[in-house]
Design an enzyme around this catalytic site. Structure first.
Site: not given
Length: 351
Positions: A205, A213, A222, A248
């Site tokens: 992760d 973000n 992205d 993610e």
């Protein structure tokens, strides 16, 4: 389209086939006379059309067998009736009798049934009027049907392959998606148990990804995931299969890999992600780290791999609890299994 024709019959039978079948590059022709060999060949190299000589030993058994094969149902089977007893009786029997014989042949697995008198065909050969032979005209017409069916099947397979690839791929990262993992993991487990080879997996992760973000927007996030997956793929072995598990979070299946080897792979991935920032563009570079948990298949694990995934996920959670940017192995969850390589150093956000 080059269509493959499998002939279950003898040399004399093949000699009576139309020249359009025997003397052309359009068709790939193969002959076998033994039933067991024929079944094996069809299973391994399915043809588009099968021509069956009714008088050949095992002909009806082959038709019956083919009818029962769901995965081979697209093969077009043409039964050519050359058994002297039936061919001779046809001239003396009623139209209803002939219809009953045809219905029986179709029920036994043939897609088409053609009366095929070898004596009649030899006479046509002798008089050089082979083009006018009704049996040949019917056979070529049925072959056209078989070719059309084969073409539709191939088009369907290509379409299904494309749709399957789309359905099982993550559009952002080009990794396989979670649905693909749910499809592949049980197969890997079954293969591991049947061969006795080890199987491991990694769940990883991205640490503090939400902050990327929040600070830079989802487009940057992205792009970061795309760059991450490119780097991961470049540093995986040929037997490693990556999946985007969600957001993610990623899963990597490690075939023929022991617990210790999985830990080594995870450590390498931890290094290659954190050692160098990711260049989003000429003006923006982002440092990230990842947390990883590894698990290996055990005898008590379920065949779908749910317990295996759950165990790896628990190790991942422990890695996060230990400060992130580390690996927790399935060997045990003690401090000896934890490798803290670096302090998390995400430049673009504060903790």
């Amino acid at each position: 389209m080059n269509i493959s024709i499998f002939v279950f019959g003898n040399d004399k039978f093949i000699a009576t086939l139309p020249k359009e079948i025997r003397d052309t590059d359009v068709f790939s022709l193969e002959m076998i006379t033994n039933l067991n060999e024929a079944v094996s060949r069809i299973q391994n190299f399915p043809p588009d059309v099968i021509l069956v000589q009714a008088s050949q030993d095992g002909s009806m058994e082959l038709c019956n067998w083919l009818k029962e094969q769901t995965k081979l149902s697209w093969i077009y089977c043409i039964l050519l009736e050359d058994r002297p007893r039936l061919v001779d009786a046809r001239t003396e029997q009623s139209r209803e009798w002939e219809l009953d014989v045809t219905c029986t042949a179709l029920r036994q697995g043939a897609d088409a049934y053609i009366w095929y008198s070898l004596e009649e065909l030899r006479n046509y050969h002798n008089t050089l009027c082979i083009e006018s032979c009704i049996s040949h005209r019917l056979l070529l017409a049925q072959l056209t049907v078989g070719l059309r069916k084969a073409q539709k099947y191939r088009d369907l397979i290509r379409t299904n392959d494309v749709l399957s690839a789309i359905a099982l791929a993550d559009s952002l990262t080009d990794f396989n998606n979670r649905r693909a993992l749910e499809w592949e993991l049980p197969k890997h487990i079954d293969r591991s148990r049947s061969t006795g080879k080890p199987l491991s997996l990694i769940i990883l992760d991205v640490d503090y990804f939400k902050r990327v973000n929040d600070n830079h927007g989802h487009l940057v996030g992205d792009r970061l995931l795309q760059l991450l997956c490119t780097r991961l793929r470049y540093n995986l072995r040929y037997q490693d299969t990556p999946f985007r598990y969600g957001g993610e979070e990623f899963v990597i299946l490690l075939s023929d890999t022991t617990s210790q080897e999985a830990y080594t792979v995870a450590r390498r991935l931890n290094h290659v992600v954190s050692d160098q920032p990711f260049a989003i563009n000429s003006d923006l570079k982002i440092d990230i780290t990842i947390s990883l948990g590894t698990a290996s298949l055990r005898g008590e694990d379920d065949p779908k791999g749910l317990s295996l995934l759950d165990r790896a996920d628990r190790y991942l959670l422990q890695a996060k609890s230990n400060g992130r940017n580390c690996v927790v192995s399935s060997n045990d969850s003690s401090t000896n299994s934890v490798s803290n390589f670096h302090t998390s150093h995400l430049r673009v956000v504060s903790s």
